[in-house]
Design a protein around this motif. Structure first.
Motif, PDB file in Angstrom:
ATOM      1  N   PRO A 180      46.758  22.980  23.822  1.00 25.34           N
ATOM      2  CA  PRO A 180      46.547  21.668  24.457  1.00 25.34           C
ATOM      3  C   PRO A 180      46.004  21.798  25.877  1.00 25.34           C
ATOM      4  CG  PRO A 180      48.751  21.833  23.509  1.00 25.34           C
ATOM      5  CD  PRO A 180      48.165  23.201  23.465  1.00 25.34           C
ATOM      6  N   SER A 181      45.102  20.891  26.229  1.00 23.97           N
ATOM      7  CA  SER A 181      44.614  20.805  27.607  1.00 23.97           C
ATOM      8  C   SER A 181      45.142  19.580  28.327  1.00 23.97           C
ATOM      9  CB  SER A 181      43.084  20.697  27.642  1.00 23.97           C
ATOM     10  OG  SER A 181      42.486  21.758  26.994  1.00 23.97           O
ATOM     11  N   VAL A 182      45.348  18.511  27.558  1.00 24.58           N
ATOM     12  CA  VAL A 182      45.781  17.261  28.179  1.00 24.58           C
ATOM     13  C   VAL A 182      47.016  16.732  27.458  1.00 24.58           C
ATOM     14  CG1 VAL A 182      45.155  14.867  28.748  1.00 24.58           C
ATOM     15  CG2 VAL A 182      43.413  16.667  28.849  1.00 24.58           C
ATOM     16  N   CYS A 183      48.086  16.538  28.223  1.00 21.77           N
ATOM     17  CA  CYS A 183      49.325  15.975  27.683  1.00 21.77           C
ATOM     18  C   CYS A 183      49.625  14.687  28.419  1.00 21.77           C
ATOM     19  CB  CYS A 183      50.486  16.952  27.867  1.00 21.77           C
ATOM     20  SG  CYS A 183      50.233  18.529  27.038  1.00 21.77           S
ATOM     21  N   LEU A 184      50.068  13.696  27.682  1.00 23.75           N
ATOM     22  CA  LEU A 184      50.367  12.399  28.282  1.00 23.75           C
ATOM     23  C   LEU A 184      51.725  11.931  27.823  1.00 23.75           C
ATOM     24  CD1 LEU A 184      49.570   9.682  29.731  1.00 23.75           C
ATOM     25  CD2 LEU A 184      48.426   9.022  27.616  1.00 23.75           C
ATOM     26  N   GLU A 185      52.594  11.578  28.774  1.00 28.62           N
ATOM     27  CA  GLU A 185      53.861  10.962  28.407  1.00 28.62           C
ATOM     28  C   GLU A 185      53.857   9.527  28.900  1.00 28.62           C
ATOM     29  OE1 GLU A 185      57.633  12.592  29.780  1.00 28.62           O
ATOM     30  OE2 GLU A 185      58.691  11.242  28.410  1.00 28.62           O
ATOM     31  N   VAL A 186      54.123   8.609  27.996  1.00 34.98           N
ATOM     32  CA  VAL A 186      54.213   7.193  28.353  1.00 34.98           C
ATOM     33  C   VAL A 186      55.678   6.879  28.600  1.00 34.98           C
ATOM     34  CG1 VAL A 186      53.757   4.835  27.578  1.00 34.98           C
ATOM     35  CG2 VAL A 186      52.222   6.686  26.907  1.00 34.98           C
ATOM     36  N   GLY A 187      55.997   6.354  29.746  1.00 31.22           N
ATOM     37  CA  GLY A 187      57.385   6.043  30.072  1.00 31.22           C
ATOM     38  C   GLY A 187      58.168   7.316  30.361  1.00 31.22           C
ATOM     39  N   SER A 188      57.768   8.037  31.380  1.00 36.95           N
ATOM     40  CA  SER A 188      58.347   9.359  31.628  1.00 36.95           C
ATOM     41  C   SER A 188      59.765   9.317  32.194  1.00 36.95           C
ATOM     42  CB  SER A 188      57.461  10.167  32.570  1.00 36.95           C
ATOM     43  OG  SER A 188      57.342   9.495  33.815  1.00 36.95           O
ATOM     44  N   GLY A 189      60.200   8.189  32.776  1.00 36.27           N
ATOM     45  CA  GLY A 189      61.577   8.096  33.286  1.00 36.27           C
ATOM     46  C   GLY A 189      61.873   9.193  34.295  1.00 36.27           C
ATOM     47  N   SER A 190      62.856  10.022  33.987  1.00 32.71           N
ATOM     48  CA  SER A 190      63.251  11.109  34.892  1.00 32.71           C
ATOM     49  C   SER A 190      62.208  12.214  34.945  1.00 32.71           C
ATOM     50  CB  SER A 190      64.568  11.720  34.430  1.00 32.71           C
ATOM     51  OG  SER A 190      64.373  12.356  33.171  1.00 32.71           O
ATOM     52  N   GLY A 191      61.348  12.269  33.922  1.00 31.09           N
ATOM     53  CA  GLY A 191      60.351  13.339  33.845  1.00 31.09           C
ATOM     54  C   GLY A 191      60.825  14.546  33.052  1.00 31.09           C
ATOM     55  N   VAL A 192      62.057  14.494  32.551  1.00 30.53           N
ATOM     56  CA  VAL A 192      62.621  15.670  31.883  1.00 30.53           C
ATOM     57  C   VAL A 192      61.830  16.079  30.638  1.00 30.53           C
ATOM     58  CG1 VAL A 192      64.303  14.421  30.438  1.00 30.53           C
ATOM     59  CG2 VAL A 192      64.771  16.759  31.148  1.00 30.53           C
ATOM     60  N   VAL A 193      61.336  15.099  29.878  1.00 25.24           N
ATOM     61  CA  VAL A 193      60.614  15.442  28.646  1.00 25.24           C
ATOM     62  C   VAL A 193      59.283  16.114  28.963  1.00 25.24           C
ATOM     63  CG1 VAL A 193      59.500  14.524  26.572  1.00 25.24           C
ATOM     64  CG2 VAL A 193      61.767  13.705  27.236  1.00 25.24           C
ATOM     65  N   SER A 194      58.553  15.593  29.919  1.00 22.14           N
ATOM     66  CA  SER A 194      57.288  16.235  30.308  1.00 22.14           C
ATOM     67  C   SER A 194      57.529  17.616  30.895  1.00 22.14           C
ATOM     68  CB  SER A 194      56.509  15.377  31.307  1.00 22.14           C
ATOM     69  OG  SER A 194      55.824  14.335  30.635  1.00 22.14           O
ATOM     70  N   ALA A 195      58.611  17.740  31.658  1.00 22.67           N
ATOM     71  CA  ALA A 195      58.945  19.054  32.211  1.00 22.67           C
ATOM     72  C   ALA A 195      59.234  20.024  31.074  1.00 22.67           C
ATOM     73  CB  ALA A 195      60.142  18.950  33.149  1.00 22.67           C
ATOM     74  N   PHE A 196      59.939  19.548  30.076  1.00 21.88           N
ATOM     75  CA  PHE A 196      60.236  20.388  28.919  1.00 21.88           C
ATOM     76  C   PHE A 196      58.956  20.758  28.181  1.00 21.88           C
ATOM     77  CE2 PHE A 196      62.982  22.325  25.920  1.00 21.88           C
ATOM     78  CZ  PHE A 196      62.357  22.183  24.692  1.00 21.88           C
TER      79      PHE A 196
END
Lengths: 122, 232
Positions: B64-80
């Motif tokens: 993957p080159s581009v990842c998008l999280e909608v509604g990241s909240g604390s950011g924990v999921v994107s960090a993971f």
């Protein structure tokens, strides 16, 4: 807000058809040092609107003699990639706003984060 | 194998209005972990017995080159996700709540990551630039059934208020998924049984996305399911 992020943002004010790129009006800019990752930069370049990046860099006074069009074979030009790295990731707008080029509507940037929310009816 | 990242104190003090990671967040991370090889674009075991990859799709394992999280909240999921996919991708995180965007930024710093938060409604303002470019799209939506009037807040309620059938917010995102996803892109969605996940698979199926349940768990009164979609 990094210029990499700015490159992906378009104004969605109602009725606007030419909402890109958003004009950067920065009141506070920071330059961080970030570890250079040539793979990352090479992978991002094809995703960029190059002229918008150059324009953004100019608005921030960081044009760095980047060429107005992409050079061929950039993947192997480390000096070039390092310049792109700097402009994509190291220059950061902490405070200011993004202005819709068509409607003039300003979107604030606060503590490094752009707020693109529209009010009802916009 | 992949530890839960440190995250900024969502639910406390300055971030009191930010959704604190809970069972739904952890289940989503478990699903991403389960798919780690696929998400890393690993080319090992191409024709192996991974149940969710058929042969035709084996060749489509691309980093993957581009990842998008909608509604990241604390950011924990994107960090993971960043801990799985690695530093050579762009991580964009949207949230309608400005406190959540700051919280995501803090979480990013704590984990020495480069998450890029944007305050916006769902994916507004990221189109058309991200069209066809998103390799991993992650969404833990406000899925709780509430009166419709509770939908549309920009504070903590925005993290749970899903309106009728808990679907009012996620339904707005669905038409944009096929536009945003790259050819090999993956979309992960958190749902509860009340959202009617089978119908969601059906709805997205009509727009050309193959969907399946990749993980489910009972958490208190909620039966959570993580759905995964890809382009046919």
């Amino acid at each position: 807000m990094k210029l990499l992020t700015h490159n992906m943002l378009t104004s969605h004010v109602k009725g606007v058809t030419k909402g890109y790129p958003l004009i950067i009006k920065a009141t506070e800019v920071k330059v961080n040092e970030l570890e250079f990752n040539s793979q990352f930069v090479s992978r991002m370049i094809p995703k960029l609107e190059w002229s918008a990046l150059i324009q953004a860099a100019e608005w921030l006074g960081h044009s760095q003699d980047l060429p107005s069009t992409l050079i061929p074979d950039y993947e192997n030009d480390e000096e070039f990639l390092r310049k792109v790295h700097r402009i994509l990731l190291e220059v950061e707008v902490l405070e200011g706003c993004l202005q819709c080029p068509e409607s003039g509507r300003e979107f604030p940037i606060s503590k490094g984060v752009p707020n693109m929310l529209l009010n009802e009816g916009e | 194998m992949y530890p839960t990242p440190l995250y900024a104190p969502a639910g406390c003090d300055a971030f009191a209005d930010v959704y604190e990671p809970a069972e739904d967040s952890f289940l989503l991370m478990d699903a991403l972990e389960k798919d780690a090889e696929r998400l890393k674009g690993s080319r090992k075991n191409k024709v192996d017995k991974q149940p969710f990859i058929n042969e035709a799709r084996c060749v489509s394992l691309i980093r993957p080159s581009v990842c998008l999280e909608v509604g990241s909240g604390s950011g924990v999921v994107s960090a993971f996700l960043a801990s799985v996919v690695g530093p050579e991708a762009l991580y964009l995180c949207t949230d309608v709540n400005p406190a959540a965007a700051q919280c995501t930024l803090q979480t990013s710093h704590r984990n020495h990551l480069q998450l890029q938060p944007v305050i916006t409604d769902l994916v507004q303002c990221l189109q058309p630039r991200l069209n066809g470019k998103v390799d991993v799209l992650v969404f833990n939506p406000p899925y709780v059934i509430t009166p419709s009037e509770e939908v549309g807040s920009r504070g903590i309620e925005a993290s749970w208020a899903g309106g009728i059938r808990g679907r009012e917010v996620m339904d707005r995102v669905f038409p944009m998924i096929p536009q945003l996803l790259s050819d090999h892109g993956l979309f992960y969605l958190v749902t509860v049984s009340e959202n009617d996940p089978e119908e969601i698979v059906d709805v997205l199926g009509k727009s050309g996305l193959n969907g399946e349940v990749c993980l489910t768990r009972q958490a208190g009164r909620e039966r959570l399911s993580i759905l995964r979609f890809s382009k046919s």
